[in-house]
Design a protein around this motif. Structure first.
Motif, PDB file in Angstrom:
ATOM      1  N   LEU A 184       0.720  -1.018   0.060  1.00  0.00           N
ATOM      2  CA  LEU A 184       0.047   0.252  -0.193  1.00  0.00           C
ATOM      3  C   LEU A 184       1.273   0.998  -0.102  1.00  0.00           C
ATOM      4  N   ALA A 185       2.048   0.836   0.928  1.00  0.00           N
ATOM      5  CA  ALA A 185       2.563   2.212   0.737  1.00  0.00           C
ATOM      6  C   ALA A 185       3.506   2.797  -0.624  1.00  0.00           C
ATOM      7  N   TYR A 186       4.017   1.674  -1.190  1.00  0.00           N
ATOM      8  CA  TYR A 186       4.057   1.623  -2.392  1.00  0.00           C
ATOM      9  C   TYR A 186       3.472   2.277  -3.386  1.00  0.00           C
ATOM     10  N   ALA A 187       2.627   1.938  -3.432  1.00  0.00           N
ATOM     11  CA  ALA A 187       1.525   2.677  -4.716  1.00  0.00           C
ATOM     12  C   ALA A 187       0.964   4.103  -4.208  1.00  0.00           C
ATOM     13  N   ILE A 188       1.234   4.137  -2.686  1.00  0.00           N
ATOM     14  CA  ILE A 188       0.388   5.179  -2.456  1.00  0.00           C
ATOM     15  C   ILE A 188       1.606   6.419  -2.684  1.00  0.00           C
ATOM     16  N   ASP A 189       3.545   6.448  -2.078  1.00  0.00           N
ATOM     17  CA  ASP A 189       4.319   7.051  -2.639  1.00  0.00           C
ATOM     18  C   ASP A 189       4.766   7.705  -4.556  1.00  0.00           C
ATOM     19  N   TYR A 190       4.823   6.303  -4.814  1.00  0.00           N
ATOM     20  CA  TYR A 190       3.961   6.519  -6.560  1.00  0.00           C
ATOM     21  C   TYR A 190       3.598   7.120  -6.793  1.00  0.00           C
ATOM     22  N   LEU A 191       2.335   7.266  -6.780  1.00  0.00           N
ATOM     23  CA  LEU A 191       0.927   8.144  -7.553  1.00  0.00           C
ATOM     24  C   LEU A 191       1.097   9.744  -6.502  1.00  0.00           C
ATOM     25  N   THR A 192       1.433   9.535  -5.418  1.00  0.00           N
ATOM     26  CA  THR A 192       1.222  10.669  -5.016  1.00  0.00           C
ATOM     27  C   THR A 192       2.551  11.834  -5.500  1.00  0.00           C
ATOM     28  N   SER A 193       3.693  11.420  -5.538  1.00  0.00           N
ATOM     29  CA  SER A 193       4.940  11.232  -6.448  1.00  0.00           C
ATOM     30  C   SER A 193       4.898  11.939  -7.756  1.00  0.00           C
ATOM     31  N   LYS A 194       3.754  11.668  -8.231  1.00  0.00           N
ATOM     32  CA  LYS A 194       2.819  11.965  -9.387  1.00  0.00           C
ATOM     33  C   LYS A 194       1.832  13.291  -9.145  1.00  0.00           C
TER      34      LYS A 194
END
Length: 458
Positions: free
Chosen positions: A202-212
């Motif tokens: 979950l953290a991985y997905a959140i980290d990527y999308l917020t960085s976008k």
RNA sequence: GCCGGGGUGCCCGAGCGGCCUAAGGGGCUGGCCUUGAGAGCCAGUGGGCCAUGGGGCCCGCGCGGGUUCGAAUCCCGCCCCCGGCGCCA
């Protein structure tokens, strides 16, 4: 202001009927909706004329005195009597009309493959080098070469253990039997390393999308009936949605629902679009239509965590943004190293809200099949109409329904099943994808490189 | 959960049974004016039905009912916001 589907229903019902036929649904619903809409409009016109008459009389009354006034009041009452009956009829018609309009499926996009069920879904690209057990080579080719794709694979001579057995018996990090006793089938207890893995994903997905640039949202997990019906179709409602006893509240089946509701009833100026959100929430699903499918393990469960992407878009940008959503999901699975294919879902397999849908399906070595991990839909103005979400064009202050899109980023339990099968070694060790390392390192007791099987007691 | 105060258009804000066709201001959109911008002036700025050569009409004051010839205004139920008390992680 117009809803694309209502516009088509009035102006060209035959074309709309073709769209319903493409979904292998009964097209007579269009005839009924057309007739009901027409009768509603006619009745409304008659009523409005009567109301006008009544308004005219009412306005004269305060100017009059004595007997003349009494006469006018009697006249007004007579008009009201006439109205009463018609308004009853109108109310029934309107309820019928809304029910019919709300049961109409979206217009099918031209690029959607025609076919009654998922066997007509069309793979459009493959990624990764799947591990294919010798016994599954034939069926692997059925899922790749049959569609004209030459997918490189690694043949393995040992048959991987299925994700459910891995979880329950090899790693012993899940207990669905105890969960079934206390909550029912399709529930689970997960322990230690698998829980850390869940959180890391979950953290991985959140980290990527917020960085976008996506805005991170923790939404309500329950919604009112009216909002639920704005977001999903009746079939989904019946098959998936849990109700809170004694309250007008329903548990969400995905963060898509509260994210769509976030701007319900609003008019958004065009310059702030597209609005991109990434929501995280538990998902509650009855799985009423699932029968005995995927009964073991945590592939298909009543409750899981998901990171969801959601976009509010101008109509002219929505198709482009749909590609962005699916490519975001692909990026995440590429990062994990899970081989997958993207399929274009056939018309008959589309849910009513979607004009077009892509699924990302991960290769599952123990099953020898590609299985759904991600679902990405452009629902165009289907939800926007039901929730009354519009965009305002600056030039001329014109209002129109906007488009909404949604896509899974990561659904934790499903992704875990893919990891358990794809990164399994012959001895039962599960290698953890490297991209998750930084999200695991923050926990002192989390696994970093691999999850190891419990030693057999001798 | 209980007691009190409140919810008016895109925003602020008046109105508290018929002169509301919702005042007034701000914002926004279009037009006029200007070399351009600004200021100024004019018009528009909730939803729907009918007609589409401008137009006509209906509904709309948190949501749903009710009283009345007539409701933003009176009555009932619900939702939400603010304050106080209680409860709670």
């Amino acid at each position: 202001m117009s809803w694309s589907i209502l516009k088509l229903l009035r102006e060209n019902p035959e074309v709309l009927k073709e769209h319903v036929k493409k979904r292998f649904m009964d097209p007579s619903i269009i005839d009924e909706a057309y007739r009901t809409d027409l009768e509603w409009r006619k009745t409304l016109t008659v009523i409005q004329e009567l109301r006008h008459k009544h308004n005219v009389i009412s306005k004269e009354i305060p100017k009059l005195k004595g007997e003349e006034k009494e006469k006018k009041i009697r006249e007004a009452k007579e008009v009201l009597r006439q109205l009463e009956e018609l308004e009853k009829k109108l109310k029934q018609l309107e309820e019928r009309r809304m029910k019919l309009l709300f049961s109409l499926p979206n217009i099918v996009h031209e690029s959607v493959p025609m076919g009654p069920d998922d066997s007509y879904n069309v793979p459009i690209r493959f990624w990764g080098k799947p591990k294919v057990w010798s016994g599954y080579i034939e069926q692997f080719k059925e899922q790749t070469e049959k569609y004209g794709f030459k997918v490189e694979y690694e043949e393995i001579s040992w048959k991987p253990v299925g994700h459910a057995d891995m979880l329950e018996n090899v790693l012993k990090l899940g207990d669905t039997y105890k969960a079934a006793q206390v909550a029912g089938s399709r529930f689970y207890y997960l322990f230690n390393d698998i829980v850390f893995l869940d959180m890391a994903l979950l953290a991985y997905a959140i980290d990527y999308l917020t960085s976008k640039g996506y805005t991170l949202v923790l939404p309500p997990y329950m919604l009112r009936y009216k909002i639920m019906m704005g977001v999903i179709d009746m079939d989904t409602f019946k098959d998936a949605i849990y109700k809170i006893e004694g309250e007008d509240l329903y548990l969400i089946a995905t963060a898509e629902h509260p994210l769509a509701a976030l701007h319900a009833g609003e008019d958004l100026p065009e310059e702030i679009l597209p609005l991109k959100y990434v929501g995280i929430s538990p998902c509650f699903r009855k799985e009423a239509g699932a029968g005995n499918r995927d009964l073991k393990g945590i592939f298909r469960v009543h409750q899981f965590h998901k990171v969801e992407q959601f976009i509010y878009a101008k109509p002219e940008e929505s198709w482009e943004l749909m590609e962005e959503l699916i490519s975001n999901a692909e990026h995440l699975f590429q990062g994990l190293g899970i081989p997958y294919r993207v399929v274009n879902i056939a018309s008959g397999d589309l849910g009513a809200p979607a004009a077009k849908k892509y699924d990302l399906e991960a290769w599952m070595p123990a099953q020898g099949r590609y299985r759904e991990m991600v679902s990405c839909s452009n629902v165009t103005d289907w939800q926007a109409f039901r929730l009354r979400i519009r965009l305002i064009r600056r030039r001329g202050m014109i209002k129109e329904y906007l488009h909404t899109l949604n896509s899974t980023a990561i659904a934790s339990t499903r992704t875990i099943t893919a990891i358990l099968e794809n990164f399994q070694e012959p001895d039962g060790t599960v290698v953890i994808p490297k991209v998750l390392r930084k999200y695991l390192e923050i926990f002192k007791n989390a696994p970093i490189d691999a999850i190891h099987p419990v030693k057999k007691e001798t």
